[in-house]
Design a protein around this motif. Structure first.
Motif, PDB file in Angstrom:
ATOM      1  N   TYR A   5       0.812  -1.203   0.000  1.00 23.92           N
ATOM      2  CA  TYR A   5       0.000   0.000   0.000  1.00 23.92           C
ATOM      3  C   TYR A   5       0.853   1.264   0.000  1.00 23.92           C
ATOM      4  O   TYR A   5       0.400   2.315  -0.394  1.00 23.92           O
ATOM      5  CB  TYR A   5      -0.949   0.013   1.202  1.00 23.92           C
ATOM      6  CG  TYR A   5      -1.964  -1.093   1.146  1.00 23.92           C
ATOM      7  CD1 TYR A   5      -3.100  -0.973   0.353  1.00 23.92           C
ATOM      8  CD2 TYR A   5      -1.778  -2.265   1.855  1.00 23.92           C
ATOM      9  CE1 TYR A   5      -4.034  -1.985   0.277  1.00 23.92           C
ATOM     10  CE2 TYR A   5      -2.709  -3.296   1.790  1.00 23.92           C
ATOM     11  CZ  TYR A   5      -3.834  -3.138   0.999  1.00 23.92           C
ATOM     12  OH  TYR A   5      -4.753  -4.151   0.927  1.00 23.92           O
ATOM     13  N   LEU A  29      -5.762  -7.672  -5.462  1.00 24.29           N
ATOM     14  CA  LEU A  29      -6.477  -6.420  -5.720  1.00 24.29           C
ATOM     15  C   LEU A  29      -5.890  -5.718  -6.944  1.00 24.29           C
ATOM     16  O   LEU A  29      -4.764  -5.217  -6.911  1.00 24.29           O
ATOM     17  CB  LEU A  29      -6.390  -5.494  -4.511  1.00 24.29           C
ATOM     18  CG  LEU A  29      -7.033  -6.019  -3.226  1.00 24.29           C
ATOM     19  CD1 LEU A  29      -6.733  -5.106  -2.059  1.00 24.29           C
ATOM     20  CD2 LEU A  29      -8.538  -6.169  -3.423  1.00 24.29           C
ATOM     21  N   GLU A  30      -6.660  -5.690  -8.002  1.00 30.50           N
ATOM     22  CA  GLU A  30      -6.199  -5.067  -9.242  1.00 30.50           C
ATOM     23  C   GLU A  30      -5.832  -3.600  -9.054  1.00 30.50           C
ATOM     24  O   GLU A  30      -4.853  -3.117  -9.621  1.00 30.50           O
ATOM     25  CB  GLU A  30      -7.271  -5.208 -10.321  1.00 30.50           C
ATOM     26  CG  GLU A  30      -6.850  -4.652 -11.646  1.00 30.50           C
ATOM     27  CD  GLU A  30      -7.860  -4.893 -12.739  1.00 30.50           C
ATOM     28  OE1 GLU A  30      -7.831  -4.137 -13.722  1.00 30.50           O
ATOM     29  OE2 GLU A  30      -8.681  -5.836 -12.626  1.00 30.50           O
ATOM     30  N   GLU A  31      -6.603  -2.888  -8.225  1.00 24.34           N
ATOM     31  CA  GLU A  31      -6.324  -1.459  -8.034  1.00 24.34           C
ATOM     32  C   GLU A  31      -4.955  -1.222  -7.391  1.00 24.34           C
ATOM     33  O   GLU A  31      -4.293  -0.227  -7.673  1.00 24.34           O
ATOM     34  CB  GLU A  31      -7.436  -0.754  -7.256  1.00 24.34           C
ATOM     35  CG  GLU A  31      -7.692  -1.289  -5.865  1.00 24.34           C
ATOM     36  CD  GLU A  31      -8.717  -2.420  -5.788  1.00 24.34           C
ATOM     37  OE1 GLU A  31      -9.208  -2.668  -4.674  1.00 24.34           O
ATOM     38  OE2 GLU A  31      -9.020  -3.059  -6.808  1.00 24.34           O
ATOM     39  N   ILE A  32      -4.507  -2.143  -6.561  1.00 20.15           N
ATOM     40  CA  ILE A  32      -3.173  -2.017  -5.966  1.00 20.15           C
ATOM     41  C   ILE A  32      -2.107  -2.247  -7.042  1.00 20.15           C
ATOM     42  O   ILE A  32      -1.121  -1.519  -7.116  1.00 20.15           O
ATOM     43  CB  ILE A  32      -2.985  -3.005  -4.790  1.00 20.15           C
ATOM     44  CG1 ILE A  32      -3.976  -2.701  -3.663  1.00 20.15           C
ATOM     45  CG2 ILE A  32      -1.546  -2.989  -4.282  1.00 20.15           C
ATOM     46  CD1 ILE A  32      -3.830  -1.334  -3.044  1.00 20.15           C
ATOM     47  N   ARG A  34      -2.402  -1.680 -10.185  1.00 21.41           N
ATOM     48  CA  ARG A  34      -2.378  -0.489 -11.043  1.00 21.41           C
ATOM     49  C   ARG A  34      -1.655   0.679 -10.360  1.00 21.41           C
ATOM     50  O   ARG A  34      -0.952   1.437 -11.003  1.00 21.41           O
ATOM     51  CB  ARG A  34      -3.792  -0.078 -11.418  1.00 21.41           C
ATOM     52  CG  ARG A  34      -4.441  -1.060 -12.369  1.00 21.41           C
ATOM     53  CD  ARG A  34      -5.724  -0.502 -12.965  1.00 21.41           C
ATOM     54  NE  ARG A  34      -6.407  -1.487 -13.748  1.00 21.41           N
ATOM     55  CZ  ARG A  34      -6.048  -1.888 -14.966  1.00 21.41           C
ATOM     56  NH1 ARG A  34      -4.978  -1.369 -15.526  1.00 21.41           N
ATOM     57  NH2 ARG A  34      -6.734  -2.795 -15.620  1.00 21.41           N
ATOM     58  N   LYS A  35      -1.822   0.785  -9.064  1.00 18.48           N
ATOM     59  CA  LYS A  35      -1.203   1.901  -8.330  1.00 18.48           C
ATOM     60  C   LYS A  35       0.314   1.753  -8.246  1.00 18.48           C
ATOM     61  O   LYS A  35       1.046   2.701  -8.480  1.00 18.48           O
ATOM     62  CB  LYS A  35      -1.790   1.991  -6.919  1.00 18.48           C
ATOM     63  CG  LYS A  35      -1.218   3.132  -6.110  1.00 18.48           C
ATOM     64  CD  LYS A  35      -1.849   3.225  -4.743  1.00 18.48           C
ATOM     65  CE  LYS A  35      -1.223   4.356  -3.960  1.00 18.48           C
ATOM     66  NZ  LYS A  35      -1.782   4.480  -2.626  1.00 18.48           N
ATOM     67  N   CYS A  43      -3.445 -10.900 -11.809  1.00  9.51           N
ATOM     68  CA  CYS A  43      -4.541 -10.660 -10.866  1.00  9.51           C
ATOM     69  C   CYS A  43      -5.367 -11.932 -10.740  1.00  9.51           C
ATOM     70  O   CYS A  43      -5.718 -12.554 -11.737  1.00  9.51           O
ATOM     71  CB  CYS A  43      -5.416  -9.519 -11.343  1.00  9.51           C
ATOM     72  SG  CYS A  43      -4.578  -7.940 -11.250  1.00  9.51           S
TER      73      CYS A  43
END
Length: 96
Positions: A5, A29-32, A34-35, A43
């Motif tokens: 994170y 978590l795909e959003e992680i 991407r971040k 994923c």
């Protein structure tokens, strides 16, 4: 040491990518993914705590690991690259 994170895209490019080590992550978590933008991410659609799918299902776990490792050999991918697990929509149940 940072958690996923807290890692920023620039951390990956300066620490990991510049070392010329082939890397791939298995992400819940795909959003992680991407971040943080690791060079290659697979994923998976499983619940937290089960990144390789069902506990005790050695064949499923092996398939996921091999799928992730196959991303390293793909020369047609430009980092950061995000793939989705190809054969799993089962979500293992968490502990009760």
């Amino acid at each position: 040491q940072k958690t996923a994170y807290e890692i920023r895209r620039c951390d990956w490019s300066s620490d990991v990518c510049s070392s010329d080590l082939p890397t791939v992550t298995i992400q819940l978590l795909e959003e992680i993914a991407r971040k943080i933008g690791p060079p290659r991410s697979l994923c998976v659609p499983f619940a937290h705590g089960f990144p390789l799918g069902q506990p005790g299902n050695a064949q499923m776990q092996r398939d996921i690991i091999l799928e992730a490792l196959a991303l390293i050999d793909r020369t047609d991918l430009s980092p950061p690259h995000l793939s989705h697990h190809s054969s799993g929509s089962q979500k293992p149940e968490g502990r009760k």
